[in-house]
Motif scaffolding. Structure first.
Motif, PDB file in Angstrom:
ATOM      1  N   MET A   1       0.847  -1.205   0.000  1.00  0.00           N
ATOM      2  CA  MET A   1       0.000   0.000   0.000  1.00  0.00           C
ATOM      3  C   MET A   1       0.885   1.260   0.000  1.00  0.00           C
ATOM      4  N   GLU A   2       0.419   2.291  -0.700  1.00  0.00           N
ATOM      5  CA  GLU A   2       1.217   3.531  -0.787  1.00  0.00           C
ATOM      6  C   GLU A   2       1.364   4.200   0.583  1.00  0.00           C
ATOM      7  N   LYS A   3       2.521   4.817   0.784  1.00  0.00           N
ATOM      8  CA  LYS A   3       2.779   5.537   2.046  1.00  0.00           C
ATOM      9  C   LYS A   3       3.224   6.966   1.747  1.00  0.00           C
ATOM     10  N   THR A   4       2.923   7.857   2.700  1.00  0.00           N
ATOM     11  CA  THR A   4       3.449   9.218   2.597  1.00  0.00           C
ATOM     12  C   THR A   4       3.977   9.685   3.939  1.00  0.00           C
ATOM     13  N   PHE A   5       4.841  10.694   3.869  1.00  0.00           N
ATOM     14  CA  PHE A   5       5.392  11.309   5.071  1.00  0.00           C
ATOM     15  C   PHE A   5       4.702  12.652   5.287  1.00  0.00           C
ATOM     16  N   LEU A   6       4.112  12.813   6.461  1.00  0.00           N
ATOM     17  CA  LEU A   6       3.478  14.085   6.828  1.00  0.00           C
ATOM     18  C   LEU A   6       4.103  14.577   8.124  1.00  0.00           C
ATOM     19  N   ALA A  72       6.080  14.062  13.459  1.00  0.00           N
ATOM     20  CA  ALA A  72       6.371  13.369  12.194  1.00  0.00           C
ATOM     21  C   ALA A  72       5.504  12.122  12.094  1.00  0.00           C
ATOM     22  N   MET A  73       4.935  11.895  10.906  1.00  0.00           N
ATOM     23  CA  MET A  73       4.002  10.773  10.732  1.00  0.00           C
ATOM     24  C   MET A  73       4.213  10.079   9.402  1.00  0.00           C
ATOM     25  N   VAL A  74       3.879   8.779   9.392  1.00  0.00           N
ATOM     26  CA  VAL A  74       3.784   8.043   8.133  1.00  0.00           C
ATOM     27  C   VAL A  74       2.354   7.530   8.036  1.00  0.00           C
ATOM     28  N   TRP A  75       1.717   7.824   6.906  1.00  0.00           N
ATOM     29  CA  TRP A  75       0.343   7.393   6.662  1.00  0.00           C
ATOM     30  C   TRP A  75       0.312   6.470   5.459  1.00  0.00           C
ATOM     31  N   SER A  76      -0.602   5.509   5.514  1.00  0.00           N
ATOM     32  CA  SER A  76      -0.714   4.527   4.453  1.00  0.00           C
ATOM     33  C   SER A  76      -2.133   4.546   3.884  1.00  0.00           C
TER      34      SER A  76
END
Ligand code: CMP
Length: 143
Positions: A1-6, A72-76
């Motif tokens: 699944m795609e992940k992003t850094f927020l 800092a967060m990583v969301w999927s």
């Protein structure tokens, strides 16, 4: 699944916006797979903003992001890089539409509350800068 850094920037943390911001991404259906409250070092800030190294505001960016704690967060999730950018709104809060995070909470260009990766490649690079592999979790599949 795609992940992003927020990342909730120092202005967002100081204004107690972490909960409101996390709530928006949870409500949308994305999954939080990593998170930490931290102070960004000068070194990490320079690496994070390396694409802006030649811009006149580079040191301003570094000084601001290191000025206080960030979240800092990583969301999927499906298409999370693009969708999170849409939810954040335009970089300049004055141009960001109402209903977006920057449109609703942002003040000025530098104090624009949140950072989000601008591509899948940037997301991979930024996640690698801020998180170790073992700091990210996997969810059991709901079926
Ligand atoms: P961010 O998403 O963290 O990525 C780069 C940051 O540069 C951006 O948010 C803005 O805060 C900042 N930025 C972009 N353009 C300018 C500008 N013209 N002057 C000052 N800061 C800027």
């Amino acid at each position: 699944m795609e992940k992003t850094f927020l990342m909730v920037k120092p202005d967002g943390v100081q204004r107690n916006l972490i909960g409101k911001i996390v709530e928006r991404f949870e409500s949308k259906g994305f999954q939080l797979v990593g998170a930490k409250l931290m102070v960004v070092s000068q070194d990490l800030a320079k690496q994070h903003y390396q694409e802006h190294v030649d811009k006149p505001f580079f040191m301003e960016l570094v000084d601001f992001i290191t000025s206080g704690p960030v979240f800092a967060m990583v969301w999927s999730g499906e298409d999370v890089v693009t969708k999170a950018r849409a939810m954040m709104g335009k970089t300049n809060p004055l141009d960001a539409a109402p209903g977006t995070i920057r449109g609703d909470f942002g003040v000025v260009m530098r104090k624009n509350v949140i950072h989000g990766s601008d591509s899948v490649d940037s997301a991979a690079r930024e996640i690698g800068l801020f998180f170790k592999e073992e700091e990210l979790v996997e969810y059991n599949k709901l079926s």
